[in-house]
Write a protein that holds these residues in place. Structure first.
Motif, PDB file in Angstrom:
ATOM      1  N   GLN A  17       0.836  -1.194   0.000  1.00 27.99           N
ATOM      2  CA  GLN A  17       0.000   0.000   0.000  1.00 27.99           C
ATOM      3  C   GLN A  17       0.877   1.253   0.000  1.00 27.99           C
ATOM      4  O   GLN A  17       1.887   1.316   0.699  1.00 27.99           O
ATOM      5  CB  GLN A  17      -0.910   0.017   1.226  1.00 27.99           C
ATOM      6  N   GLY A  18       0.479   2.221  -0.772  1.00 28.18           N
ATOM      7  CA  GLY A  18       1.215   3.483  -0.812  1.00 28.18           C
ATOM      8  C   GLY A  18       0.264   4.607  -1.149  1.00 28.18           C
ATOM      9  O   GLY A  18       0.313   5.176  -2.238  1.00 28.18           O
TER      10      GLY A  18
ATOM     11  N   LEU B  64       1.605   9.192   2.005  1.00 31.33           N
ATOM     12  CA  LEU B  64       2.844   9.495   1.284  1.00 31.33           C
ATOM     13  C   LEU B  64       2.794  10.801   0.507  1.00 31.33           C
ATOM     14  O   LEU B  64       3.807  11.226  -0.042  1.00 31.33           O
ATOM     15  CB  LEU B  64       3.172   8.345   0.324  1.00 31.33           C
TER      16      LEU B  64
ATOM     17  N   PHE C 260       3.075   8.977  -3.344  1.00 27.90           N
ATOM     18  CA  PHE C 260       2.210   7.795  -3.365  1.00 27.90           C
ATOM     19  C   PHE C 260       2.501   6.925  -4.583  1.00 27.90           C
ATOM     20  O   PHE C 260       3.060   7.378  -5.581  1.00 27.90           O
ATOM     21  CB  PHE C 260       0.736   8.201  -3.323  1.00 27.90           C
ATOM     22  N   LEU C 261       2.134   5.655  -4.475  1.00 31.17           N
ATOM     23  CA  LEU C 261       2.427   4.683  -5.529  1.00 31.17           C
ATOM     24  C   LEU C 261       1.403   4.806  -6.653  1.00 31.17           C
ATOM     25  O   LEU C 261       0.205   4.618  -6.444  1.00 31.17           O
ATOM     26  CB  LEU C 261       2.423   3.259  -4.964  1.00 31.17           C
TER      27      LEU C 261
ATOM     28  N   TYR D 279       9.155  -0.370  -5.420  1.00 32.77           N
ATOM     29  CA  TYR D 279       8.583   0.609  -6.341  1.00 32.77           C
ATOM     30  C   TYR D 279       9.641   1.675  -6.612  1.00 32.77           C
ATOM     31  O   TYR D 279      10.000   2.446  -5.720  1.00 32.77           O
ATOM     32  CB  TYR D 279       7.335   1.224  -5.717  1.00 32.77           C
TER      33      TYR D 279
END
Length: 241
Positions: A114-115, A120, A124-125, A202
């Motif tokens: 999870q991101g 974040l 974020f991812l 990532y």
């Protein structure tokens, strides 16, 4: 061979961060250079006719008519109307993948964890599906228009048993790919890791984009590399006759 940037000085340059996305019209006669800054980059890209967006990239036809499973210098990227949306006029890494596609949000979460933006913020991812949809939305397009993507700088090969595997290190720092537009082409892209990249972290890599006004001769080796490409360019040129 003389470097294109020496022949056609860039009129624009932009840095695309890892995880970033971008869309723009590459006008007829323009040349786009994408440069891998650090090595290990991947660019997921799709193309459409900028003036008739129901005409878009057809990878099966691009592979079939050029008798190849990889795309590199000398190859053309065809639309579903048999026109050349872009020609690959330079490629220092030698292979771009036409098979792997992109990951969606659920697949990114499964692979990297999870991101979320809430924790974040701008770190974020991101995922390829949503990034490309954001850009398509700017042109009045949506999910039904997201069909086929080409992964520039990445190589997927086949083992003796017929299985597909990702080849790390296909692109090194400084490698570049150039796309010439023989028609007005809508370019939609995102800089994210290839779905088959075995790296568990990532870590999408940044790119540099350069735009140049070029002479059509820059794509002559693409036009003449196969009889099918000659016909494809003729079909494209008829739009402007």
């Amino acid at each position: 061979m003389t470097d294109s940037i020496e022949l056609f000085p860039p009129f624009a340059e932009e840095m695309l961060p890892g995880g970033g996305h971008r869309s723009f019209v590459l006008k007829r006669g323009q040349l786009l250079r994408l440069t891998d800054i650090r090595g290990g980059a991947n660019v997921s890209l799709t193309l459409l006719n900028a003036n008739e967006k129901t005409e878009r990239l057809n990878l099966p036809d691009s592979l079939k008519c050029q008798h190849t499973a990889k795309l590199t210098r000398g190859h053309c990227l065809y639309s579903d109307m048999g026109r050349v949306l872009a020609a690959i006029t330079a490629d220092t890494c030698g292979w771009s993948d036409s098979i792997g596609g992109v990951l969606c949000a659920a697949e990114v979460a499964e692979k990297y964890g999870q991101g979320r933006y809430q924790e974040l913020r701008n770190g974020f991812l991101r995922n390829g599906t949503d990034n490309l949809l954001v850009e398509l939305g700017k042109w009045g397009l949506g999910l039904s228009d997201l069909l086929m993507t080409l992964n520039l700088f990445s190589r997927v090969s086949v083992d003796e048993g017929g299985g597909l595997y990702f080849v790390p290190g296909n692109s090194r720092a400084g490698d570049y790919i150039e796309l010439y537009a023989p028609m007005d082409t809508l370019v939609v892209l995102t800089a994210l890791q290839h779905p088959m990249d075995p790296n568990p972290n990532y870590a999408p890599q940044p790119l540099k984009l350069n735009w140049m006004n070029a002479d059509s001769s820059v794509a002559e080796h693409c036009r003449t590399s196969r009889p099918e490409n000659e016909r494809g360019f003729i079909n494209t040129d008829r739009l402007f006759a």
